[in-house]
Write a protein that holds these residues in place. Structure first.
Motif, short mmCIF file in Angstrom:
data_model
loop_
_atom_site.label_atom_id
_atom_site.label_comp_id
_atom_site.label_asym_id
_atom_site.label_seq_id
_atom_site.Cartn_x
_atom_site.Cartn_y
_atom_site.Cartn_z
N GLU A 118 0.43 -1.33 0.02
CA GLU A 118 -0.15 -0.47 0.20
C GLU A 118 0.85 1.39 -0.20
O GLU A 118 2.06 1.50 0.77
CB GLU A 118 -1.22 0.08 1.17
CG GLU A 118 -2.19 1.50 1.20
CD GLU A 118 -2.50 0.89 2.45
OE1 GLU A 118 -3.61 1.67 2.88
OE2 GLU A 118 -2.49 0.43 3.55
N SER A 166 0.50 5.92 -0.61
CA SER A 166 -1.14 6.56 0.15
C SER A 166 -0.69 8.06 -0.20
O SER A 166 -0.28 8.01 -1.70
CB SER A 166 0.07 7.40 1.80
OG SER A 166 0.81 8.11 1.22
N ALA A 211 -3.86 8.00 -2.56
CA ALA A 211 -4.34 6.92 -3.81
C ALA A 211 -5.25 8.08 -4.69
O ALA A 211 -5.41 7.85 -5.80
CB ALA A 211 -4.81 5.75 -3.46
N LEU A 212 -5.82 8.71 -4.24
CA LEU A 212 -7.07 9.28 -4.49
C LEU A 212 -6.92 10.39 -5.53
O LEU A 212 -7.02 10.97 -6.82
CB LEU A 212 -7.87 10.05 -3.56
CG LEU A 212 -9.51 10.63 -3.95
CD1 LEU A 212 -10.30 10.08 -4.76
CD2 LEU A 212 -10.76 11.15 -2.80
N SER A 247 -4.64 -2.40 -1.82
CA SER A 247 -5.70 -1.95 -0.79
C SER A 247 -5.94 0.00 -1.57
O SER A 247 -6.77 1.12 -1.30
CB SER A 247 -5.07 -1.96 0.55
OG SER A 247 -3.93 -1.18 0.28
N SER A 248 -4.84 0.21 -2.35
CA SER A 248 -4.71 1.82 -2.12
C SER A 248 -5.72 2.11 -4.18
O SER A 248 -6.24 3.37 -3.09
CB SER A 248 -3.05 2.27 -2.58
OG SER A 248 -2.24 2.13 -1.94
N GLU A 253 -9.22 2.29 -1.74
CA GLU A 253 -9.68 3.74 -1.43
C GLU A 253 -9.99 4.72 -2.99
O GLU A 253 -11.17 5.95 -2.45
CB GLU A 253 -8.82 4.18 -0.73
CG GLU A 253 -8.22 3.93 0.20
CD GLU A 253 -6.46 4.57 0.46
OE1 GLU A 253 -6.35 5.27 0.49
OE2 GLU A 253 -5.71 3.39 1.69
N ALA A 254 -9.15 4.62 -4.21
CA ALA A 254 -9.31 5.44 -4.78
C ALA A 254 -11.14 5.13 -5.56
O ALA A 254 -11.33 5.92 -7.32
CB ALA A 254 -9.10 5.90 -5.57
N SER A 255 -11.76 3.92 -5.12
CA SER A 255 -13.04 2.98 -6.45
C SER A 255 -14.37 4.44 -6.69
O SER A 255 -14.11 3.31 -7.12
CB SER A 255 -13.42 1.90 -5.55
OG SER A 255 -13.89 2.45 -4.67
N GLU A 256 -14.59 5.15 -5.98
CA GLU A 256 -15.23 5.80 -6.34
C GLU A 256 -15.02 6.92 -6.81
O GLU A 256 -16.05 7.51 -7.39
CB GLU A 256 -15.72 6.33 -4.71
CG GLU A 256 -16.29 5.62 -2.94
CD GLU A 256 -17.47 4.87 -4.31
OE1 GLU A 256 -18.12 5.61 -4.71
OE2 GLU A 256 -17.28 3.87 -4.18
#
Length: 222
Positions: free
Chosen positions: A151, A153, A155-156, A175-176, A179-182
């Motif tokens: 991972e 930090s 990501a978004l 995992s990172s 975090e940005a899946s949206e």
């Protein structure tokens, strides 16, 4: 991606008269001496924003691995980690001079997130794997000694930067990436090992629908 290669003029008549074994040896020598410069897109997070970082990897005549571009101690220590990871996955470290530049050179960079782009740059620059569209993805990730991708930090903002700059997508640790899946404006791939990055780059000609069918929902975030 820019590529530099040795320039050589060969007389056609000479080729016609050349024994097959000698011609094959000549082509192997040309490939062995090929010099390549590879660019991979990365990022540096500053607060809630991300700034572009270009990871340049050049393999040329000489010896040693040289890292430049105002890298902190964590990045400098990553070289041994990257070498071990590549060897664990069956890749070789070319016995030539490897120069790694993190551009822009006047901006400090920190963290272990540049492991993955540096490793991919070494693979491509030493012609161990053809990755012609490597420069169309923004790639970040820390490497374990066994080739696992850990991972990072930010990501978004990293994904937002890739979309803003017109990249085809992002390749991030699993995992990172979650975090940005949206964020729905760009394709994001979550990987757990460096080996999983290769098929992503190999199928860049596939359509979005084909990619979704090739990767399961957990790996193909969007």
């Amino acid at each position: 991606m820019a590529t530099k290669s040795l320039s050589i003029r060969i007389d056609e008549k000479m080729l016609d008269e050349m024994p097959r074994e000698k011609m094959q040896q000549m082509m192997q020598d040309l490939k062995k001496n090929r010099i390549m410069l590879i660019n991979i897109h990365g990022a540096k997070c500053v607060g809630i924003d991300a700034i572009p970082v270009i990871v340049e990897v050049d393999v040329a005549t000489g010896i040693g691995i040289h890292l430049v571009g105002l890298a902190d101690a964590a990045i400098k220590e990553s070289l041994l980690r990257i070498v071990t990871s590549l060897q664990a996955l069956g890749f070789r470290i070319p016995g030539r001079k490897i120069v790694i530049n993190l551009a822009p050179a006047d901006m400090h960079k920190k963290g272990s997130g540049y492991d993955l782009p540096i490793a991919l740059g070494i693979i491509a620059a030493s012609a161990q794997r053809e990755l012609p569209l490597l420069d169309r993805y923004l790639i970040m990730g820390e490497l374990g000694l066994d080739g696992t991708v850990r991972e990072v930090s930010g990501a978004l903002p990293t994904v937002e930067l890739a979309a803003k700059n017109g990249m085809e997508g992002c390749i991030l640790p699993r995992s990172s990436a979650l975090e940005a899946s949206e964020y729905g404006d760009i394709d994001v791939y979550g990987v757990e090992t460096m080996e999983e990055v290769m098929p992503v780059l190999d199928i860049l000609y596939m359509t979005r629908v084909q990619k979704e069918r090739f990767f399961n929902e957990a790996d193909y975030i969007r």
